[in-house]
Write an enzyme that holds these catalytic residues in place. Structure first.
Site, PDB file in Angstrom:
ATOM      1  CB  SER A 141      -0.818   0.065   1.312  1.00 43.03           C
ATOM      2  OG  SER A 141      -1.608   1.244   1.267  1.00 43.03           O
ATOM      3  CE1 TYR A 154      -3.935  -2.429   5.482  1.00 42.00           C
ATOM      4  CE2 TYR A 154      -3.585  -0.215   4.996  1.00 42.00           C
ATOM      5  CZ  TYR A 154      -3.951  -1.634   4.285  1.00 42.00           C
ATOM      6  OH  TYR A 154      -3.912  -1.852   3.091  1.00 42.00           O
TER       7      TYR A 154
HETATM    8  N1  LIG Z   1      -8.775  -0.570  -1.284  1.00 41.35           N
HETATM    9  C1  LIG Z   1      -7.929   0.174  -1.001  1.00 41.35           C
HETATM   10  O1  LIG Z   1      -8.066   1.227  -0.710  1.00 41.35           O
HETATM   11  C2  LIG Z   1      -6.258  -0.339  -0.781  1.00 41.35           C
HETATM   12  C3  LIG Z   1      -5.254   0.580  -0.866  1.00 41.35           C
HETATM   13  C4  LIG Z   1      -4.121  -0.046  -0.817  1.00 41.35           C
HETATM   14  C5  LIG Z   1      -3.790  -1.402  -0.679  1.00 41.35           C
HETATM   15  N2  LIG Z   1      -4.867  -2.277  -0.409  1.00 41.35           N
HETATM   16  C6  LIG Z   1      -4.651  -3.594   0.093  1.00 41.35           C
HETATM   17  O2  LIG Z   1      -5.102  -4.131  -1.325  1.00 41.35           O
HETATM   18  C7  LIG Z   1      -5.437  -5.741  -0.936  1.00 41.35           C
HETATM   19  C8  LIG Z   1      -6.893  -6.202  -1.470  1.00 41.35           C
HETATM   20  O3  LIG Z   1      -7.694  -5.320  -0.838  1.00 41.35           O
HETATM   21  P1  LIG Z   1      -9.171  -4.698  -1.354  1.00 41.35           P
HETATM   22  O4  LIG Z   1      -9.106  -3.221  -1.337  1.00 41.35           O
HETATM   23  O5  LIG Z   1      -9.409  -5.601  -2.637  1.00 41.35           O
HETATM   24  O6  LIG Z   1     -10.005  -5.064  -0.030  1.00 41.35           O
HETATM   25  P2  LIG Z   1     -11.401  -6.282  -0.151  1.00 41.35           P
HETATM   26  O7  LIG Z   1     -12.277  -5.959  -1.082  1.00 41.35           O
HETATM   27  O8  LIG Z   1     -11.740  -5.861   1.357  1.00 41.35           O
HETATM   28  O9  LIG Z   1     -10.870  -7.621  -0.236  1.00 41.35           O
HETATM   29  C9  LIG Z   1     -10.062  -8.190   0.639  1.00 41.35           C
HETATM   30  C10 LIG Z   1      -9.824  -9.697   0.353  1.00 41.35           C
HETATM   31  O10 LIG Z   1      -9.087 -10.172   1.375  1.00 41.35           O
HETATM   32  C11 LIG Z   1      -9.740 -11.599   1.483  1.00 41.35           C
HETATM   33  N3  LIG Z   1      -9.535 -12.157   3.074  1.00 41.35           N
HETATM   34  C12 LIG Z   1      -9.692 -11.403   4.288  1.00 41.35           C
HETATM   35  N4  LIG Z   1      -9.120 -12.121   5.156  1.00 41.35           N
HETATM   36  C13 LIG Z   1      -8.691 -13.154   4.381  1.00 41.35           C
HETATM   37  C14 LIG Z   1      -7.943 -14.456   5.156  1.00 41.35           C
HETATM   38  N5  LIG Z   1      -8.006 -14.832   6.613  1.00 41.35           N
HETATM   39  N6  LIG Z   1      -7.728 -15.282   4.334  1.00 41.35           N
HETATM   40  C15 LIG Z   1      -7.867 -15.174   2.880  1.00 41.35           C
HETATM   41  N7  LIG Z   1      -8.430 -14.181   2.627  1.00 41.35           N
HETATM   42  C16 LIG Z   1      -8.724 -13.278   3.150  1.00 41.35           C
HETATM   43  C17 LIG Z   1     -11.024 -11.508   1.490  1.00 41.35           C
HETATM   44  O11 LIG Z   1     -11.761 -12.564   1.136  1.00 41.35           O
HETATM   45  P3  LIG Z   1     -12.581 -13.490   2.247  1.00 41.35           P
HETATM   46  O12 LIG Z   1     -13.385 -12.444   3.088  1.00 41.35           O
HETATM   47  O13 LIG Z   1     -13.589 -14.160   1.240  1.00 41.35           O
HETATM   48  O14 LIG Z   1     -11.602 -14.371   2.800  1.00 41.35           O
HETATM   49  C18 LIG Z   1     -10.973 -10.442   0.299  1.00 41.35           C
HETATM   50  O15 LIG Z   1     -11.163 -11.193  -0.858  1.00 41.35           O
HETATM   51  C19 LIG Z   1      -5.377  -6.016   0.740  1.00 41.35           C
HETATM   52  O16 LIG Z   1      -4.121  -6.232   0.971  1.00 41.35           O
HETATM   53  C20 LIG Z   1      -5.366  -4.358   1.142  1.00 41.35           C
HETATM   54  O17 LIG Z   1      -4.570  -3.949   2.370  1.00 41.35           O
HETATM   55  C21 LIG Z   1      -6.260  -1.657  -0.412  1.00 41.35           C
END
Ligand SMILES: NC(=O)c1ccc[n+]([C@@H]2O[C@H](COP(=O)([O-])OP(=O)(O)OC[C@H]3O[C@@H](n4cnc5c(N)ncnc54)[C@H](OP(=O)(O)O)[C@@H]3O)[C@@H](O)[C@H]2O)c1
Length: 266
Positions: A141, A154
């Site tokens: 991130s 985080y």
């Molecule tokens: N959105 C943003 O603004 C942003 C910015 C920078 C970085 N990121 C990073 O990008 C990545 C994806 O985030 P996103 O924005 O796509 O969020 P999201 O839509 O909430 O997706 C998170 C994913 O992680 C999975 N997950 C959570 N706990 C888990 C576990 N114990 N085992 C396996 N899977 C798990 C969830 O699936 P299940 O609940 O089905 O397991 C879901 O598919 C993350 O690492 C986040 O920190 C996001």
């Protein structure tokens, strides 16, 4: 030399939602065989149905559970013969000041955002090294480059993941295995709703949000071009560059960015 994704086997964690889901679609579109992994098997099966064909498979995986990691990796190898690319994408955040951070939120972020990518990497790396080919892609991130207040823990897990990527890249120099760190900025996914809000509301922190599709296309591009590090969004790039020149200025900018984007509960 470019990395040709045709028929490469790509295992994506957290593929049931947001960036991981979009990566499954984009890597499949790029010609790869995709193993979509997460805890919500129903959502993964819907995704596999939507993509269609025999180059997509869904598997349940809680990345914090050792036996599930082992089973999902075995499933991917049985189904497609090997794992060429691991995308450590699953992640979660608790919006809380350090003072108010519950123990279980700290433990969950360390286990999910840091320990799980390390353990997944350890599990797939030996065979990549044998073949002298592969990629480990870590979704970190922008806040791993410059922490944001009240997401301090985080941010710390993401800084650690970024650092892990840098160190691992040097360890794997000349082995044929690439290590790629992608740092998205604020992206329009369910992330902000799924996050815990302890003493601050997890409202969106940027006007200029990327779509998950745009992030996924950047991940595919980074894979093809073997780019070691990529930071996304104009805000994210600006603050990362600013920090190189002045920590004080970057702190000032991020403080105000957070003030605008987050609301105290009290
Ligand atoms: N959105 C943003 O603004 C942003 C910015 C920078 C970085 N990121 C990073 O990008 C990545 C994806 O985030 P996103 O924005 O796509 O969020 P999201 O839509 O909430 O997706 C998170 C994913 O992680 C999975 N997950 C959570 N706990 C888990 C576990 N114990 N085992 C396996 N899977 C798990 C969830 O699936 P299940 O609940 O089905 O397991 C879901 O598919 C993350 O690492 C986040 O920190 C996001």
């Amino acid at each position: 030399m470019a990395y040709d994704l045709t028929d490469k086997v790509v295992l994506i964690t957290g593929a049931s939602s947001g960036i991981g889901r979009a990566c499954a679609i984009e890597f499949h579109r790029a010609g790869a065989k995709v193993v979509a992994a997460a805890r919500s098997l129903d959502k993964l099966e819907d995704l596999a149905g939507e993509i269609g064909g025999d180059r997509i498979a869904a598997v349940r995986l809680d990345v914090t559970d050792a036996s599930e990691r082992e089973a999902a990796i075995a499933f991917a190898r049985e189904r497609f013969g090997r794992i060429d690319v691991l995308i450590n994408n699953a992640g979660w955040a608790s919006f809380a000041s350090v003072e108010k951070m519950p123990d279980e939120h700290l433990d969950r972020m360390l286990a999910l955002n840091l320990a799980a990518p390390v353990r997944m990497t350890q599990a797939v790396l030996p065979k990549m090294l044998e073949r002298r080919s592969g990629q480990i892609i870590n979704i970190s991130s922008v806040v791993g480059n410059q922490a944001i207040p009240r997401m301090t823990v985080y941010s710390s897990t993401k800084a650690a993941l970024t650092s892990f990527s840098t160190g691992l890249r040097m360890e794997l120099r000349r082995t044929g295995v690439d290590v790629i760190m992608v740092a998205p900025g604020s992206t329009n996914t369910p992330f902000f709703e799924t996050a815990a809000s302890v003493d601050v509301n997890a409202v969106r922190v940027a006007k200029t949000q990327y779509t998950p599709q745009r992030v996924a296309r950047a991940v595919v591009k980074s894979s093809r071009r073997r780019r070691p590090e990529v930071t996304l969004t104009a805000d994210g790039k600006a603050i990362t560059i600013m920090r190189r020149f002045s920590h004080r200025l970057a702190d000032f900018a991020m403080y105000h960015f957070a003030k605008y984007g987050m609301q105290s509960k009290h």
